[in-house]
Design a protein around this motif. Structure first.
Motif, PDB file in Angstrom:
ATOM      1  N   ASP A 201      40.992 -24.146 -17.938  1.00  0.00           N
ATOM      2  CA  ASP A 201      40.637 -24.273 -16.518  1.00  0.00           C
ATOM      3  C   ASP A 201      39.113 -24.319 -16.375  1.00  0.00           C
ATOM      4  O   ASP A 201      38.443 -23.286 -16.292  1.00  0.00           O
ATOM      5  CB  ASP A 201      41.225 -23.084 -15.745  1.00  0.00           C
ATOM      6  N   PHE A 202      38.573 -25.531 -16.337  1.00  0.00           N
ATOM      7  CA  PHE A 202      37.121 -25.668 -16.218  1.00  0.00           C
ATOM      8  C   PHE A 202      36.619 -25.184 -14.867  1.00  0.00           C
ATOM      9  O   PHE A 202      35.476 -24.759 -14.741  1.00  0.00           O
ATOM     10  CB  PHE A 202      36.708 -27.125 -16.446  1.00  0.00           C
ATOM     11  N   GLY A 203      37.479 -25.259 -13.841  1.00  0.00           N
ATOM     12  CA  GLY A 203      37.078 -24.841 -12.507  1.00  0.00           C
ATOM     13  C   GLY A 203      36.768 -23.361 -12.422  1.00  0.00           C
ATOM     14  O   GLY A 203      35.727 -22.956 -11.891  1.00  0.00           O
ATOM     15  N   THR A 204      37.651 -22.552 -12.956  1.00  0.00           N
ATOM     16  CA  THR A 204      37.447 -21.094 -12.926  1.00  0.00           C
ATOM     17  C   THR A 204      36.635 -20.610 -14.115  1.00  0.00           C
ATOM     18  O   THR A 204      36.118 -19.488 -14.110  1.00  0.00           O
ATOM     19  CB  THR A 204      38.796 -20.361 -12.926  1.00  0.00           C
ATOM     20  N   GLY A 205      36.551 -21.453 -15.159  1.00  0.00           N
ATOM     21  CA  GLY A 205      35.795 -21.065 -16.339  1.00  0.00           C
ATOM     22  C   GLY A 205      36.571 -20.187 -17.300  1.00  0.00           C
ATOM     23  O   GLY A 205      35.965 -19.426 -18.063  1.00  0.00           O
ATOM     24  N   PHE A 206      37.916 -20.315 -17.286  1.00  0.00           N
ATOM     25  CA  PHE A 206      38.738 -19.486 -18.163  1.00  0.00           C
ATOM     26  C   PHE A 206      39.772 -20.329 -18.907  1.00  0.00           C
ATOM     27  O   PHE A 206      40.248 -21.352 -18.405  1.00  0.00           O
ATOM     28  CB  PHE A 206      39.474 -18.405 -17.368  1.00  0.00           C
ATOM     29  N   ILE A 207      40.097 -19.874 -20.110  1.00  0.00           N
ATOM     30  CA  ILE A 207      41.238 -20.390 -20.862  1.00  0.00           C
ATOM     31  C   ILE A 207      42.384 -19.415 -20.654  1.00  0.00           C
ATOM     32  O   ILE A 207      42.240 -18.218 -20.908  1.00  0.00           O
ATOM     33  CB  ILE A 207      40.898 -20.511 -22.360  1.00  0.00           C
ATOM     34  N   HIS A 208      43.511 -19.909 -20.157  1.00  0.00           N
ATOM     35  CA  HIS A 208      44.657 -19.056 -19.878  1.00  0.00           C
ATOM     36  C   HIS A 208      45.543 -18.974 -21.130  1.00  0.00           C
ATOM     37  O   HIS A 208      46.188 -19.961 -21.501  1.00  0.00           O
ATOM     38  CB  HIS A 208      45.461 -19.600 -18.696  1.00  0.00           C
ATOM     39  N   VAL A 209      45.556 -17.835 -21.767  1.00  0.00           N
ATOM     40  CA  VAL A 209      46.373 -17.625 -22.973  1.00  0.00           C
ATOM     41  C   VAL A 209      47.714 -17.043 -22.531  1.00  0.00           C
ATOM     42  O   VAL A 209      47.794 -15.900 -22.088  1.00  0.00           O
ATOM     43  CB  VAL A 209      45.672 -16.666 -23.957  1.00  0.00           C
ATOM     44  N   THR A 210      48.757 -17.839 -22.628  1.00  0.00           N
ATOM     45  CA  THR A 210      50.079 -17.421 -22.143  1.00  0.00           C
ATOM     46  C   THR A 210      51.182 -17.622 -23.167  1.00  0.00           C
ATOM     47  O   THR A 210      52.323 -17.237 -22.923  1.00  0.00           O
ATOM     48  CB  THR A 210      50.455 -18.209 -20.880  1.00  0.00           C
ATOM     49  N   LYS A 211      50.864 -18.218 -24.305  1.00  0.00           N
ATOM     50  CA  LYS A 211      51.898 -18.517 -25.291  1.00  0.00           C
ATOM     51  C   LYS A 211      51.285 -18.547 -26.687  1.00  0.00           C
ATOM     52  O   LYS A 211      50.062 -18.512 -26.840  1.00  0.00           O
ATOM     53  CB  LYS A 211      52.602 -19.835 -24.969  1.00  0.00           C
ATOM     54  N   ILE A 236      35.367 -19.307 -20.842  1.00  0.00           N
ATOM     55  CA  ILE A 236      34.834 -20.490 -21.535  1.00  0.00           C
ATOM     56  C   ILE A 236      33.321 -20.325 -21.610  1.00  0.00           C
ATOM     57  O   ILE A 236      32.620 -20.440 -20.593  1.00  0.00           O
ATOM     58  CB  ILE A 236      35.193 -21.782 -20.786  1.00  0.00           C
ATOM     59  N   LEU A 237      32.813 -20.030 -22.770  1.00  0.00           N
ATOM     60  CA  LEU A 237      31.377 -19.830 -22.925  1.00  0.00           C
ATOM     61  C   LEU A 237      30.644 -21.170 -22.790  1.00  0.00           C
ATOM     62  O   LEU A 237      31.173 -22.231 -23.155  1.00  0.00           O
ATOM     63  CB  LEU A 237      31.081 -19.182 -24.277  1.00  0.00           C
ATOM     64  N   ASN A 238      29.433 -21.086 -22.294  1.00  0.00           N
ATOM     65  CA  ASN A 238      28.657 -22.307 -22.038  1.00  0.00           C
ATOM     66  C   ASN A 238      28.470 -23.146 -23.290  1.00  0.00           C
ATOM     67  O   ASN A 238      28.457 -24.375 -23.233  1.00  0.00           O
ATOM     68  CB  ASN A 238      27.290 -21.942 -21.447  1.00  0.00           C
ATOM     69  N   VAL A 239      28.339 -22.488 -24.442  1.00  0.00           N
ATOM     70  CA  VAL A 239      28.112 -23.229 -25.682  1.00  0.00           C
ATOM     71  C   VAL A 239      29.348 -24.031 -26.082  1.00  0.00           C
ATOM     72  O   VAL A 239      29.244 -25.070 -26.755  1.00  0.00           O
ATOM     73  CB  VAL A 239      27.710 -22.245 -26.813  1.00  0.00           C
ATOM     74  N   LEU A 240      30.534 -23.597 -25.650  1.00  0.00           N
ATOM     75  CA  LEU A 240      31.778 -24.271 -26.012  1.00  0.00           C
ATOM     76  C   LEU A 240      32.193 -25.326 -24.992  1.00  0.00           C
ATOM     77  O   LEU A 240      32.875 -26.299 -25.336  1.00  0.00           O
ATOM     78  CB  LEU A 240      32.896 -23.229 -26.178  1.00  0.00           C
ATOM     79  N   ARG A 241      31.798 -25.162 -23.740  1.00  0.00           N
ATOM     80  CA  ARG A 241      32.271 -26.016 -22.659  1.00  0.00           C
ATOM     81  C   ARG A 241      32.071 -27.517 -22.923  1.00  0.00           C
ATOM     82  O   ARG A 241      33.030 -28.304 -22.764  1.00  0.00           O
ATOM     83  CB  ARG A 241      31.597 -25.614 -21.348  1.00  0.00           C
ATOM     84  N   PRO A 242      30.879 -27.975 -23.344  1.00  0.00           N
ATOM     85  CA  PRO A 242      30.704 -29.421 -23.553  1.00  0.00           C
ATOM     86  C   PRO A 242      31.647 -29.994 -24.600  1.00  0.00           C
ATOM     87  O   PRO A 242      32.143 -31.123 -24.453  1.00  0.00           O
ATOM     88  CB  PRO A 242      29.238 -29.544 -24.004  1.00  0.00           C
ATOM     89  N   LEU A 243      31.898 -29.242 -25.655  1.00  0.00           N
ATOM     90  CA  LEU A 243      32.787 -29.727 -26.713  1.00  0.00           C
ATOM     91  C   LEU A 243      34.222 -29.843 -26.194  1.00  0.00           C
ATOM     92  O   LEU A 243      34.930 -30.801 -26.518  1.00  0.00           O
ATOM     93  CB  LEU A 243      32.725 -28.788 -27.921  1.00  0.00           C
ATOM     94  N   LEU A 244      34.651 -28.882 -25.386  1.00  0.00           N
ATOM     95  CA  LEU A 244      35.985 -28.946 -24.791  1.00  0.00           C
ATOM     96  C   LEU A 244      36.104 -30.147 -23.856  1.00  0.00           C
ATOM     97  O   LEU A 244      37.104 -30.879 -23.879  1.00  0.00           O
ATOM     98  CB  LEU A 244      36.286 -27.650 -24.034  1.00  0.00           C
TER      99      LEU A 244
END
Length: 359
Positions: A201-211, A236-244
């Protein structure tokens, strides 16, 4: 007196009422039948004073457990379960005393088992005793009265070295993308394999781990995490965001495979091995094949180190890492504090050895 009659198959049959229960005994001779009756009575008497045989209770516990826990959990605990059954087979439940259990734990330690592994054996044994109490009318669980020996070694999982981390940071291409994902989230391998782009979720800045994914004979099976704390949001850390964002695919595609299905076990191992071989961190397993020097799980411990060094509190670190218990986070942080203290001591000794004096 019991009734005795000859059956069509030639065996004698004798019916006896023992403890209010009608029993049928068979044999070729009267003496054989009487011996079976005596053995049955002796078994009842021993069970009354010493409890059921351990393997009987264990097998009943395992049969129920298979219906209650995930196959991945069964797989992970298989070794401790097998060791526990083998150790206590032939004992009756009341013969398994705290003293005998303590001796077993120390024996496991002497064989090289780490403290955490001995705790796993303790959990299995304690669960069997709880089953005995609930379903067999047992009256005592000795496990809470036994401490895991303090002198057992701790299995310390180390993060990647500074050189290995630098190599990964310089090479996010190809399967390095997965290494980056693990490095900057601290999620488990199975959780990474189960991530879909709709979970990012780039909007909220989180990866939802559910499975999570576990491999059944190499085939990926998507399931829910084994504990409620594993269901969490990871920043989602800033350093990782562009790669994602660069790699982003269809919502239902899996992040690590780039397709509509997760990677198989062999696909993951091959891709991970090829990546680390290119970086120069690999070794032979002795069979002609090559293994990576770095495991995915090491990045999880690397993230724990980053959280500690950044001053993130234990409660927050627990939520980010998804530890089932704060005790796990606390033990990792304690180990890191001790490592820092040891490093500081070494630096101080080196400083003084160079002729410097404390004023």
């Amino acid at each position: 007196m019991g009734q005795r009659k000859r059956r069509a198959d030639g065996l004698l049959e004798k019916k006896r009422t023992i403890n209010g229960k009608v029993m049928h005994f068979y044999g070729h001779t009267v003496a054989e039948i009487e011996a079976k009756i005596d053995a049955y009575k002796a078994e009842l008497a021993e069970k009354e004073t010493k409890g059921e045989r351990f393997e009987v209770v264990y097998d009943a516990w395992m049969e129920l457990r298979r219906t209650q826990v995930k196959p991945s959990t069964l797989y992970c605990s298989a070794s401790a379960c097998a060791h526990t059954r083998a150790e206590w087979e032939g004992y009756r439940m009341k013969e398994i005393t705290p003293t005998r259990i303590a001796a077993w734990y120390q024996c496991l330690g002497d064989q090289g088992y780490a403290k955490g592994t001995v705790r796993n054996h303790n959990d299995v044994l304690s669960s069997v005793f709880k089953h005995w109490i609930v379903y067999f009318g047992g009256d005592f669980n000795p496990c809470p009265y036994v401490d895991v020996p303090r002198n057992l070694k701790m299995k310390v999982r180390t993060p990647p070295t500074d050189e290995q981390l630098a190599a990964v940071k310089a090479h996010p291409e190809d399967f390095g993308f997965v290494a980056w994902l693990l490095m900057y989230t601290g999620i488990r391998l199975g959780e990474a394999m189960a991530l879909q782009w709709q979970d990012v979720d780039f909007g909220t800045g989180f990866i939802h781990v559910t499975k999570s994914v576990w491999w059944d004979n190499g085939r990926p099976v998507v399931t829910t995490p084994k504990t409620k704390n594993a269901i969490r949001d990871v920043p989602i850390l800033n350093v990782l965001r562009p790669l994602l964002q660069e790699r982003q695919g269809a919502p239902t595609d899996y992040v690590c495979s780039g397709r509509a299905t997760p990677l198989t076990a062999s696909e993951y191992r091959n891709k991970w091995g090829v990546y680390w071989r290119k970086l120069g961190y690999y070794h032979s397993d002795g069979s002609g094949s090559w293994d990576a020097d770095v495991s995915a799980h090491q990045f999880r411990h690397g993230m724990a180190s980053v959280l500690y060094e950044a001053g993130v509190g234990e409660m927050e670190a627990q939520r980010i890492l998804g530890h089932a218990s704060i005790t796990t986070t606390h033990e990792i942080y304690t180990h890191l504090r001790q490592a820092q203290l040891s490093a500081a001591t070494d630096r101080l000794n080196a400083f003084l050895a160079n002729g410097s004096q404390v004023v």
